[in-house]
Design a protein around this motif. Structure first.
Motif, PDB file in Angstrom:
ATOM      1  N   VAL A   1       1.100  -1.153   0.109  1.00  0.00           N
ATOM      2  CA  VAL A   1       0.077  -0.085  -0.168  1.00  0.00           C
ATOM      3  C   VAL A   1       0.909   1.261  -0.012  1.00  0.00           C
ATOM      4  N   THR A   2       0.477   2.219  -0.933  1.00  0.00           N
ATOM      5  CA  THR A   2       1.253   3.478  -1.054  1.00  0.00           C
ATOM      6  C   THR A   2       0.312   4.500  -0.286  1.00  0.00           C
ATOM      7  N   LEU A   3       1.113   5.270   0.574  1.00  0.00           N
ATOM      8  CA  LEU A   3       0.340   6.400   1.101  1.00  0.00           C
ATOM      9  C   LEU A   3       0.888   7.704   0.914  1.00  0.00           C
ATOM     10  N   PHE A   4       0.222   8.544   0.158  1.00  0.00           N
ATOM     11  CA  PHE A   4       0.705   9.878  -0.321  1.00  0.00           C
ATOM     12  C   PHE A   4       0.050  10.951   0.310  1.00  0.00           C
ATOM     13  N   ILE A   5       0.656  11.998   1.047  1.00  0.00           N
ATOM     14  CA  ILE A   5      -0.073  13.103   1.679  1.00  0.00           C
ATOM     15  C   ILE A   5      -0.060  14.390   0.632  1.00  0.00           C
ATOM     16  N   ARG A   6      -1.127  14.963   0.338  1.00  0.00           N
ATOM     17  CA  ARG A   6      -1.269  15.808  -0.777  1.00  0.00           C
ATOM     18  C   ARG A   6      -1.009  17.537  -0.175  1.00  0.00           C
ATOM     19  N   HIS A   7       0.046  17.441   0.760  1.00  0.00           N
ATOM     20  CA  HIS A   7       0.113  18.887   1.494  1.00  0.00           C
ATOM     21  C   HIS A   7       1.850  18.918   1.583  1.00  0.00           C
ATOM     22  N   THR A   8       2.266  19.999   1.593  1.00  0.00           N
ATOM     23  CA  THR A   8       3.784  20.386   2.104  1.00  0.00           C
ATOM     24  C   THR A   8       4.109  21.143   3.375  1.00  0.00           C
ATOM     25  N   SER A   9       2.884  20.961   4.261  1.00  0.00           N
ATOM     26  CA  SER A   9       2.923  21.389   5.729  1.00  0.00           C
ATOM     27  C   SER A   9       2.498  20.451   6.545  1.00  0.00           C
ATOM     28  N   ALA A  10       2.326  19.244   6.174  1.00  0.00           N
ATOM     29  CA  ALA A  10       2.036  18.053   7.021  1.00  0.00           C
ATOM     30  C   ALA A  10       2.621  16.870   6.290  1.00  0.00           C
ATOM     31  N   SER A  11       2.877  15.916   7.125  1.00  0.00           N
ATOM     32  CA  SER A  11       3.763  14.686   6.372  1.00  0.00           C
ATOM     33  C   SER A  11       3.451  13.536   6.990  1.00  0.00           C
ATOM     34  N   LEU A  12       4.093  12.367   6.712  1.00  0.00           N
ATOM     35  CA  LEU A  12       3.566  11.168   7.208  1.00  0.00           C
ATOM     36  C   LEU A  12       4.930  10.347   7.727  1.00  0.00           C
ATOM     37  N   THR A  13       4.795   9.341   8.860  1.00  0.00           N
ATOM     38  CA  THR A  13       5.793   8.795   9.237  1.00  0.00           C
ATOM     39  C   THR A  13       5.155   7.419   9.846  1.00  0.00           C
ATOM     40  N   VAL A  14       6.374   6.499  10.166  1.00  0.00           N
ATOM     41  CA  VAL A  14       5.750   5.403  10.748  1.00  0.00           C
ATOM     42  C   VAL A  14       6.626   5.405  12.081  1.00  0.00           C
ATOM     43  N   GLN A  15       6.042   5.053  13.027  1.00  0.00           N
ATOM     44  CA  GLN A  15       6.748   5.329  14.382  1.00  0.00           C
ATOM     45  C   GLN A  15       6.099   4.559  15.667  1.00  0.00           C
ATOM     46  N   GLU A  16       6.803   4.551  16.664  1.00  0.00           N
ATOM     47  CA  GLU A  16       6.317   4.033  17.977  1.00  0.00           C
ATOM     48  C   GLU A  16       4.909   4.024  18.362  1.00  0.00           C
ATOM     49  N   ASN A  17       4.022   3.147  18.636  1.00  0.00           N
ATOM     50  CA  ASN A  17       2.840   3.186  19.128  1.00  0.00           C
ATOM     51  C   ASN A  17       2.576   3.101  20.493  1.00  0.00           C
ATOM     52  N   ALA A  18       3.530   2.828  21.290  1.00  0.00           N
ATOM     53  CA  ALA A  18       3.382   2.210  22.720  1.00  0.00           C
ATOM     54  C   ALA A  18       3.383   3.509  23.683  1.00  0.00           C
ATOM     55  N   ASP A  19       4.339   4.187  23.747  1.00  0.00           N
ATOM     56  CA  ASP A  19       4.606   5.129  24.788  1.00  0.00           C
ATOM     57  C   ASP A  19       4.409   6.749  24.045  1.00  0.00           C
ATOM     58  N   PRO A  20       3.239   7.278  24.433  1.00  0.00           N
ATOM     59  CA  PRO A  20       2.820   8.588  24.119  1.00  0.00           C
ATOM     60  C   PRO A  20       3.884   9.779  24.081  1.00  0.00           C
ATOM     61  N   THR A  21       4.999   9.711  25.215  1.00  0.00           N
ATOM     62  CA  THR A  21       6.034  10.386  25.226  1.00  0.00           C
ATOM     63  C   THR A  21       6.802  10.492  24.270  1.00  0.00           C
ATOM     64  N   VAL A  22       7.002   9.384  23.609  1.00  0.00           N
ATOM     65  CA  VAL A  22       7.937   9.341  22.306  1.00  0.00           C
ATOM     66  C   VAL A  22       7.437  10.151  21.128  1.00  0.00           C
ATOM     67  N   LEU A  23       6.124  10.315  20.973  1.00  0.00           N
ATOM     68  CA  LEU A  23       5.427  11.534  20.059  1.00  0.00           C
ATOM     69  C   LEU A  23       5.650  12.926  20.553  1.00  0.00           C
TER      70      LEU A  23
END
Lengths: 156, 156, 156
Positions: C55-77
Motif C-alpha cells: 500500500v502506498t500512502l501519499f499526503i497531498r500537502h507540504t506542511s503536513a507529513s507522514l511517518t511510521v513510528q512507535e505506538n506504545a509510549d505517547p511521550t515518544v510522540l
C-alpha cells in the motif's frame, strides 16, 4: 496524539495492473538549488499512456536528492536550502573532506531528504496537491548531470 | 530555483507486471552503525527471477532505519553517524527515557531517515547508481535482530 | 560499517499482481500533533479485498507529513515533536513568513520526514512491526483538513 475520529474515506476504485513503463531522465543542474521537474514526469506519464497506478522516482546519486515541496512562493525554496545548510554546515569538522567542503554536507542532506518517491497516478494525472511540485535538490556547489529513473506501474 | 531547460529522457520501455514476490530478511546488527545489505537484495531478486519492476524495502522497527548512501569511502558513513548524533543527541532532555539514553535519539534518527525505500529493477538488476549501496542503520547502542520485508513487483 | 555476515532470508513467495485499488482519505487535524490513522488503512485494505502486495500512502500537502513510528509510549510522540521544533524553530529568520511563523517550519519538517510511504501487505495485513503505527504529522498550529491518497497494488 489526536484520536482520528472524523476521518472520511472514498470507496476504493479498482483497476487491473498490467504495465510497467520505465524511463531514464537526465537533469543538468547549475549547482546548489532546487530543480522543478514535475512537467517532465507528466510528459513521461503521457508518453507511457499511464492511466491508474503510481510513479516511482529514484535518483541514482548520494549528493543530490528528491522532495515534494511548495511550488508557489520561491522564498520557501530559499528557506529550505537555508534549513539544510544549518543542519549540515560545511565547517562541521567532517572526516570525509577529500572531495571538497560541500561534499559531506551533500551526503547528509541527501540522507535527510529522499532518494525515492512514490506518487499515485489517477486518470493519467499525478495525484499531487494544489501546491505540490516535484524537485531535484542539487546539494553540490558545482553543476552536475543527475540521473533519475522514472517508473510507472499500473494500468495503461 | 533553476528552470529545467535541457533535460533529456529516454523513451519509456514497457513490460507486463504480473508477479509479486516477498521475502523476510533478518539482519543481526552489532550495535550502532551501518550494515550494507545490497548483496542480499540482489540475491533476493535473483531467487525471485525478477526482471523488470521495483523492489520495496520496509524495516519493521522504529529505532533502526534504511538509507541509500555512498559505498566508496567508509568515512562518509562515520560522518553520517556523527551528523545524526548531532541532530538527535542523547543529553537533550527527552521525556521518553525509560529504555535507555540511546532509545529516544534512535526514534528521532529513524524519523529523519527512511522506513521504506523503493528501488527500480531493470533487466534483473537494481537501478542503483555507481556509488550507491543500501544500508540498514542501527541506531541503538546494543546489538539487535532487525527484520526487513523485501518485495519485488513486476515482470519475472 | 558492520559486514552483513549472518543474515537470514525466507524463500520468496510469489503471487500474481492484478489489482490497483485507490481511495482518498480525509483527515481533520486539531493543529500540531500526530494522528494515528493505521486503523483506517487497515479498513481500506479490507474494503479493497487486498491480499498480497503493498500500500502506498501519499499526503497531498507540504506542511503536513507522514511517518511510521512507535505506538506504545505517547511521550515518544511528544519528544519527536520537540525534536522537529528544535530542527526547524519558528524564530530562525525565515524569509517566507507571510503565512504565519509556523508555516516555514512546517515546510522544513515536511521535507525532513515523509510525503510518501510504501508498506508491504501480507495475507491481507499491513506488514508493520509490533510497535509500529502510521501517523500523519500536522505541522501547522491550527486545525486543517488533510488529504491522503491510499493505493493498494497487488493481488486481491
Amino acid at each position: 496524539m489526536t484520536p482520528a475520529k472524523s476521518l472520511s474515506r472514498s470507496k476504493p476504485s479498482a483497476v487491473g495492473a498490467t504495465t510497467i513503463a520505465t524511463s531514464l531522465l537526465t537533469v543538468p543542474t547549475s549547482g546548489r538549488g532546487f530543480v522543478d521537474f514535475t512537467a517532465e514526469v507528466t510528459r513521461f506519464l503521457a508518453d507511457a499512456g499511464a492511466k491508474e497506478g503510481a510513479v516511482t522516482l529514484f535518483i541514482r546519486h548520494t549528493s543530490a536528492s528528491l522532495t515534494v515541496q511548495e511550488n508557489a512562493d520561491p522564498t520557501v525554496l530559499d528557506d529550505l536550502m537555508t534549513a539544510l545548510d544549518r543542519l549540515a554546515p560545511e565547517d562541521a569538522g567532517w572526516r570525509h573532506d577529500s572531495e571538497g567542503p560541500d561534499d559531506m554536507p551533500a551526503h547528509v542532506k541527501t540522507m535527510l531528504t529522499s532518494t525515492s518517491l512514490h506518487i499515485p497516478v489517477l486518470k493519467g494525472e499525478l495525484a499531487l496537491g494544489m501546491w505540490q511540485a516535484i524537485y531535484l535538490i542539487e546539494h553540490r556547489a558545482r553543476p552536475h548531470r543527475r540521473e533519475i529513473v522514472l517508473q510507472f506501474i499500473g494500468a495503461a
